[in-house]
Every structure is written in structure tokens, then in C-alpha cells.
Design a protein around this motif. Structure first.
Motif, PDB file in Angstrom:
ATOM      1  N   SER A 135       0.832  -1.212   0.000  1.00 40.24           N
ATOM      2  CA  SER A 135       0.000   0.000   0.000  1.00 40.24           C
ATOM      3  C   SER A 135       0.860   1.253   0.000  1.00 40.24           C
ATOM      4  O   SER A 135       0.480   2.278  -0.580  1.00 40.24           O
ATOM      5  N   ARG A 150      -8.079 -10.304   4.665  1.00 43.33           N
ATOM      6  CA  ARG A 150      -7.801 -10.768   3.305  1.00 43.33           C
ATOM      7  C   ARG A 150      -8.582 -12.038   2.983  1.00 43.33           C
ATOM      8  O   ARG A 150      -9.049 -12.221   1.856  1.00 43.33           O
ATOM      9  N   ASP A 159     -12.143 -10.905   2.101  1.00 39.65           N
ATOM     10  CA  ASP A 159     -12.331  -9.940   1.017  1.00 39.65           C
ATOM     11  C   ASP A 159     -11.910 -10.573  -0.307  1.00 39.65           C
ATOM     12  O   ASP A 159     -10.735 -10.806  -0.543  1.00 39.65           O
ATOM     13  N   PRO A 160     -12.864 -10.848  -1.219  1.00 39.41           N
ATOM     14  CA  PRO A 160     -12.502 -11.512  -2.488  1.00 39.41           C
ATOM     15  C   PRO A 160     -11.572 -10.687  -3.366  1.00 39.41           C
ATOM     16  O   PRO A 160     -10.874 -11.244  -4.211  1.00 39.41           O
ATOM     17  N   THR A 161     -11.516  -9.365  -3.168  1.00 38.89           N
ATOM     18  CA  THR A 161     -10.618  -8.532  -3.976  1.00 38.89           C
ATOM     19  C   THR A 161      -9.193  -8.535  -3.433  1.00 38.89           C
ATOM     20  O   THR A 161      -8.281  -8.047  -4.109  1.00 38.89           O
ATOM     21  N   ARG A 162      -8.999  -9.049  -2.214  1.00 33.35           N
ATOM     22  CA  ARG A 162      -7.658  -9.060  -1.628  1.00 33.35           C
ATOM     23  C   ARG A 162      -7.181 -10.456  -1.267  1.00 33.35           C
ATOM     24  O   ARG A 162      -6.086 -10.618  -0.741  1.00 33.35           O
ATOM     25  N   ARG A 163      -8.001 -11.465  -1.560  1.00 29.55           N
ATOM     26  CA  ARG A 163      -7.638 -12.826  -1.183  1.00 29.55           C
ATOM     27  C   ARG A 163      -6.369 -13.286  -1.882  1.00 29.55           C
ATOM     28  O   ARG A 163      -5.623 -14.123  -1.379  1.00 29.55           O
ATOM     29  N   TRP A 164      -6.108 -12.728  -3.079  1.00 32.35           N
ATOM     30  CA  TRP A 164      -4.900 -13.110  -3.821  1.00 32.35           C
ATOM     31  C   TRP A 164      -3.625 -12.728  -3.077  1.00 32.35           C
ATOM     32  O   TRP A 164      -2.550 -13.281  -3.354  1.00 32.35           O
ATOM     33  N   LYS A 165      -3.750 -11.756  -2.138  1.00 27.85           N
ATOM     34  CA  LYS A 165      -2.579 -11.330  -1.378  1.00 27.85           C
ATOM     35  C   LYS A 165      -2.143 -12.350  -0.333  1.00 27.85           C
ATOM     36  O   LYS A 165      -1.063 -12.223   0.242  1.00 27.85           O
TER      37      LYS A 165
END
Length: 272
Positions: free
Chosen positions: A56, A166, A169-175
Motif C-alpha cells: 500500500s 484478506r 475480502d474476495p478482492t484481496r484474497r490473492w494477497k
């Protein structure tokens, strides 16, 4: 104003954070233009625990910069060929040329951290890295590269909460990866590895700067402000630009719309 958070440090309110971030980003653009005009080479290393907020911060540093001047180096797992090279070799080719800035989202310090803790390198390779790294960085600085190294520190409780966020949150699960989750059970091993790394690589020519990052707003502001304070940049005069008058039409007409393929107007469907 700052916002109190229990018995901990006072946190920045969002309006103050956004106002100061914009001011600092304006200064980062000035820094970028100075690097370009003077032919300087700036390397910023971002290291720290998983979920410490490195990504970030990098996003805020690079967000308003010219990607042709400032680029992010986030190297994948080394290939079989790269594993046979001198360890620093794959990083050297990402170093900046004159007039460039490179932000390393993790760096050669992988060997002192995850590779050592997870057993991805031998003890001999680890010891060799601790011996060679200060030499490598002194060579970079001696050659004129501006090298800045930041370690982002996060508490175990905040790290665990960010991992949970994370997961949800499906938009941050890749992290989040299995490797990240290992850092919970190996917290003390990573702590010892970081301490040992600092003993060998916190050198006068390229010192480590620790960023407390439990509060992301403060971490972003503190890191960017510090980076700007360590570089002797100045504002580069820009040529005065004026929009030219649009010339009179010479009779050009656009082709009929039905001769081109347009994307569907999904926004209009939402507005109904």
C-alpha cells in the motif's frame, strides 16, 4: 486533527491524511523530475513482515509518478537457471539507469528472511549472503546510486487481523498465500532472522529505517516524508506550456457508428 486509539498513539484523521498525502505526492513528482533532469539513480527497498503494508505504501509512492521513470521491481520465484547464478545477479539487471527510480517490492533480502526461515537456501548460502550483502550495497553507493532501505514493522495481533481481512475480502484474497500463513507459526523465527540481518546489513553507507506500520495512514505518511528528507532534490523549472488554438475544420466527418464495434453500455444499465 489526530484520532485517539485507546491507550496507543494518536492516529491521523482521514481528511488530514489525504491532505498531507497529496502534498507529499506533489513533492515526489518534484523528486522524480530532479532525478530525471540530474541523471540520478534512486533505489528504494521495501522489506518487512507479511501484511505490514509495504504494497500500500509503494502504491502511494508510485501512484502519481511517471511509470517510464519510476518502476516497481517485484521479482517472482527464481527460475532454475537463476538459481545457478550469483545470488545478486537477478537483482542487478533491475537497477536503475540515469534518470530512473526503482522501488523494490521485496529484494535481495529474501535470502535473509523467507529463504533462510523456510529452508529454501543452505546455511552456507545464507552465511555468504550476510557477508556479501554489505559489500554489494557499498559498491552500489560508491557508484553513485541513492539507496534507501525501509523495514515495515507490524505487531502479531495486527498482522493476524489483516490476514483475516484478506481471507474475507474476495478482492484481496490473492494477497494471501500458504507461505504468508506460515509466518504466524514462525513469528519468532522471522524475528530472529530480521535481528541477525540488521546486525550484518545496517551499515552507515546504507542504513535500515524502521517504519511502524500498525497504523497504515501514519506508516505511509512517515515513510514518504522521510524518503523526501533524505534526498537533496530541488524543484526543476518546467517549460511554460499553453494549449494551442484548435484549427478550423477542413470538412472531416467521423465514420457512421454502425461501422465500428462499441463496448456495451453497462453503466447505462446500472443507471436505470
Amino acid at each position: 486533527m489526530a484520532v485517539a486509539d485507546g491507550d496507543g498513539p494518536r492516529r491521523l484523521s482521514r481528511p488530514i491524511y489525504e491532505r498531507e498525502l497529496l502534498r507529499l505526492q506533489v513533492e515526489l513528482v518534484k523528486l522524480q523530475e530532479w532525478v530525471r533532469a540530474e541523471g540520478e539513480r534512486l533505489v528504494v527497498v521495501f522489506e518487512g513482515r507479511d501484511a505490514a503494508g509495504k504494497g500500500s505504501v509503494i502504491k502511494r509512492v508510485s501512484g502519481r509518478l511517471n511509470p517510464r521513470i519510476a518502476r516497481i521491481a517485484a521479482l517472482p520465484v527464481p527460475t532454475e537457471r537463476e538459481r545457478t547464478q550469483w545470488y545478486f545477479q537477478r537483482y542487478v539487471k533491475h537497477l536503475p539507469a540515469a534518470g530512473e527510480i526503482v522501488l523494490f517490492d521485496r529484494s535481495w533480502y529474501n535470502r535473509a528472511g523467507v529463504e533462510h526461515v523456510m529452508g529454501f537456501c543452505t546455511d552456507e548460502e545464507y552465511t555468504r549472503f550476510l557477508r556479501q550483502c554489505p559489500v554489494f550495497e557499498r559498491l552500489l553507493v560508491e557508484d553513485g546510486i541513492l539507496l534507501r532501505k525501509y523495514w515495515f514493522s507490524v505487531s502479531d495481533a495486527v498482522q493476524e487481523q489483516r490476514f483475516r481481512n484478506r481471507l474475507e475480502d474476495p478482492t484481496r484474497r490473492w494477497k494471501l498465500s500458504a507461505m504468508d500463513l506460515e509466518s504466524i507459526s514462525r513469528w519468532e523465527a522471522y524475528s530472529r532472522a530480521k535481528d541477525e540481518m540488521f546486525v550484518h546489513t545496517d551499515i552507515p553507507e546504507a542504513p535500515w529505517y524502521v517504519v511502524e506500520s500498525d497504523d497504515k495512514y501514519s506508516a505511509r505518511i512517515n515513510m514518504i516524508a522521510h524518503l523526501l528528507s533524505t534526498v537533496p532534490y530541488h524543484e526543476v523549472p518546467r517549460p511554460v506550456l499553453e494549449l494551442p488554438s484548435r484549427p478550423p475544420s477542413t470538412g472531416y466527418q467521423r465514420p457512421p457508428r454502425d461501422q465500428q464495434t462499441y463496448v456495451p453500455d453497462h453503466a447505462a444499465e446500472l443507471a436505470e
